[in-house]
Design a protein around this motif. Sequence first.
Motif, PDB file in Angstrom:
ATOM      1  N   HIS A   1      44.881  53.738  44.943  1.00 20.05           N
ATOM      2  CA  HIS A   1      44.556  52.216  45.884  1.00 20.05           C
ATOM      3  C   HIS A   1      43.322  51.309  44.527  1.00 20.05           C
ATOM      4  O   HIS A   1      43.933  50.241  44.483  1.00 20.05           O
ATOM      5  N   LEU A   2      42.293  52.123  44.265  1.00 23.90           N
ATOM      6  CA  LEU A   2      41.413  51.451  43.160  1.00 23.90           C
ATOM      7  C   LEU A   2      41.260  51.539  41.305  1.00 23.90           C
ATOM      8  O   LEU A   2      41.258  50.324  41.211  1.00 23.90           O
ATOM      9  N   LEU A   3      42.522  52.317  41.723  1.00 27.81           N
ATOM     10  CA  LEU A   3      43.165  51.675  39.960  1.00 27.81           C
ATOM     11  C   LEU A   3      43.619  50.402  39.998  1.00 27.81           C
ATOM     12  O   LEU A   3      44.037  49.636  38.918  1.00 27.81           O
ATOM     13  N   VAL A   4      44.682  50.523  41.177  1.00 24.53           N
ATOM     14  CA  VAL A   4      44.991  48.670  41.215  1.00 24.53           C
ATOM     15  C   VAL A   4      44.707  47.868  41.347  1.00 24.53           C
ATOM     16  O   VAL A   4      44.888  46.644  40.323  1.00 24.53           O
ATOM     17  N   ALA A   5      43.102  47.885  42.077  1.00 27.86           N
ATOM     18  CA  ALA A   5      42.609  47.256  42.318  1.00 27.86           C
ATOM     19  C   ALA A   5      41.832  47.034  40.865  1.00 27.86           C
ATOM     20  O   ALA A   5      41.458  45.249  40.505  1.00 27.86           O
ATOM     21  N   ALA A   6      41.512  47.996  40.320  1.00 29.52           N
ATOM     22  CA  ALA A   6      40.681  47.642  38.912  1.00 29.52           C
ATOM     23  C   ALA A   6      41.224  46.422  38.362  1.00 29.52           C
ATOM     24  O   ALA A   6      41.140  45.895  36.855  1.00 29.52           O
ATOM     25  N   ASP A   7      42.853  47.386  38.105  1.00 28.18           N
ATOM     26  CA  ASP A   7      43.508  46.422  36.996  1.00 28.18           C
ATOM     27  C   ASP A   7      43.699  45.220  37.370  1.00 28.18           C
ATOM     28  O   ASP A   7      43.602  43.915  36.538  1.00 28.18           O
ATOM     29  N   ARG A   8      43.810  44.941  38.423  1.00 31.62           N
ATOM     30  CA  ARG A   8      43.991  43.499  39.118  1.00 31.62           C
ATOM     31  C   ARG A   8      42.425  42.316  38.857  1.00 31.62           C
ATOM     32  O   ARG A   8      43.011  41.700  38.457  1.00 31.62           O
ATOM     33  N   TYR A   9      41.340  43.362  39.013  1.00 26.62           N
ATOM     34  CA  TYR A   9      40.103  42.589  38.657  1.00 26.62           C
ATOM     35  C   TYR A   9      39.448  42.807  37.403  1.00 26.62           C
ATOM     36  O   TYR A   9      38.364  42.673  37.271  1.00 26.62           O
ATOM     37  N   ASP A  10      40.476  43.670  36.294  1.00 28.33           N
ATOM     38  CA  ASP A  10      40.228  43.190  35.180  1.00 28.33           C
ATOM     39  C   ASP A  10      39.100  44.315  35.094  1.00 28.33           C
ATOM     40  O   ASP A  10      37.677  43.854  33.872  1.00 28.33           O
ATOM     41  N   MET A  11      38.557  45.441  35.620  1.00 32.08           N
ATOM     42  CA  MET A  11      37.159  46.646  35.715  1.00 32.08           C
ATOM     43  C   MET A  11      37.581  47.771  34.861  1.00 32.08           C
ATOM     44  O   MET A  11      37.670  48.643  35.243  1.00 32.08           O
ATOM     45  N   GLU A  12      37.084  48.266  33.178  1.00 33.75           N
ATOM     46  CA  GLU A  12      38.284  48.431  32.564  1.00 33.75           C
ATOM     47  C   GLU A  12      37.521  49.814  33.146  1.00 33.75           C
ATOM     48  O   GLU A  12      37.867  51.372  32.733  1.00 33.75           O
ATOM     49  N   ARG A  13      36.043  49.950  33.558  1.00 33.32           N
ATOM     50  CA  ARG A  13      35.021  51.299  33.863  1.00 33.32           C
ATOM     51  C   ARG A  13      36.249  51.600  34.783  1.00 33.32           C
ATOM     52  O   ARG A  13      36.251  52.767  34.946  1.00 33.32           O
ATOM     53  N   LEU A  14      35.589  50.735  35.823  1.00 34.35           N
ATOM     54  CA  LEU A  14      36.905  51.648  37.315  1.00 34.35           C
ATOM     55  C   LEU A  14      38.319  52.129  37.560  1.00 34.35           C
ATOM     56  O   LEU A  14      38.213  53.334  37.607  1.00 34.35           O
ATOM     57  N   LYS A  15      38.128  51.050  36.453  1.00 33.17           N
ATOM     58  CA  LYS A  15      40.027  51.867  35.777  1.00 33.17           C
ATOM     59  C   LYS A  15      40.000  53.627  35.338  1.00 33.17           C
ATOM     60  O   LYS A  15      40.282  54.108  35.899  1.00 33.17           O
ATOM     61  N   LYS A  16      39.283  53.359  34.091  1.00 29.95           N
ATOM     62  CA  LYS A  16      38.786  54.878  34.095  1.00 29.95           C
ATOM     63  C   LYS A  16      37.968  55.802  34.807  1.00 29.95           C
ATOM     64  O   LYS A  16      38.714  57.028  34.451  1.00 29.95           O
ATOM     65  N   VAL A  17      37.952  55.521  35.895  1.00 36.85           N
ATOM     66  CA  VAL A  17      36.457  56.600  36.474  1.00 36.85           C
ATOM     67  C   VAL A  17      38.328  56.960  37.612  1.00 36.85           C
ATOM     68  O   VAL A  17      37.625  58.371  38.212  1.00 36.85           O
ATOM     69  N   CYS A  18      38.929  56.043  37.316  1.00 37.24           N
ATOM     70  CA  CYS A  18      39.825  56.465  38.584  1.00 37.24           C
ATOM     71  C   CYS A  18      41.116  56.991  38.234  1.00 37.24           C
ATOM     72  O   CYS A  18      41.338  57.863  38.809  1.00 37.24           O
ATOM     73  N   GLU A  19      41.219  57.161  36.780  1.00 40.98           N
ATOM     74  CA  GLU A  19      42.278  57.849  36.083  1.00 40.98           C
ATOM     75  C   GLU A  19      41.594  59.661  36.206  1.00 40.98           C
ATOM     76  O   GLU A  19      42.530  60.200  36.132  1.00 40.98           O
TER      77      GLU A  19
END
Length: 358
Positions: free
Chosen positions: A269-287
């Motif tokens: 769920h957070l990966l989707v949110a990170a992509d929505r708000y363009d937060m690249e580090r959060l996206k990598k943490v979720c991955e």
Amino acid sequence: MSTKKSGAADVQSSPSSCSTIVVTEASGHHVLKIDGYTRTTMMVATGEHLDSGEFHVGGYAWHLRYYPNGYDQEFSSSISFALVRTAGAGDNVRLHARAKISLLDLAGEPVARYSQPVDKCSTSKASDPWVCKSFIERDELEKSGHVVGDRLAVRCDLTFNVQDRLVRELVAVPPPLLRRHIGELLGDARTSDVRFKVGGETFPAHRCVLAARSPVFRAELLGPMREHAATTIRVDDMDAAVFAALLRFVYTDELPELDGGSVAAMAQHLLVAADRYDMERLKKVCEDKMVRHLDVGTAATSLALAEQHDCPELKKAILRFMASPARLKAVMASDGYEHLVTSFPSIATEILAMFAAH
């Protein structure tokens, strides 16, 4: 009137000088915990490694490299480790060090039988690692009783001489407090200037903090299209718990502690949110969390998200996880597989080709 000449040249006295070479001993240790040991052996090839977090000893930055399938083909049945100096003042200086890698028991104490010194402890380049190629055979480790719940821990003890040409009085500088102070603003309704309505819950926040962390928030809250009078913003298509975790990351750069069973779902769920708000580090943490908690029940859903939200590294890791024929069959029987092949036919083609190859 006669002048008297000196029989010897005048001798000028030289100023005296003194310097001190101070050699001190620096020592420290770092504990590396490996959660999901079995997955690391399945997903990392021989000669490839995973890095520990950075740690500091004697003014230098270090990290451990963990080779779950060995440093090279000769040691492919072993677990290997390497110690690498990544940064520090005077990186060209030669360090004479002593290092030891130890397997830890359940109490966090080194196991004498599985403590091994690193022999090559001198290097002239920061990039040269000190390698422990045959730390322990994987079969022996798995029978040792020190892998519990698919978790193990090792400790690296490091000691070396540090040379300093000047004796300096040092001033104790407190650690940086900015992140803690910003984190204390989280949920502070007294200082907030905007509120978010998510899933029936209200979250106070600060426009400047959100704008600094996300270009999407910056455009929504401070850009020319913002609603100047809006103090409450509604966020649809997101669970309140997910938005709360998103805000925690915005303010602290960390995620809340999650129970084992909920980590994968929250990360998705957070990966989707990170992509929505363009937060690249959060996206990598979720991955990273999705890979660490990957199983046959989450693989198809995670693969769909990787394709939808442009995560090539995550996609590669999941396809590698599915390379086992038995695991691939289990994934194809899971609930999320039908959605995957319907939504992304090209991935289905890749999977079927991989299945046919086996």
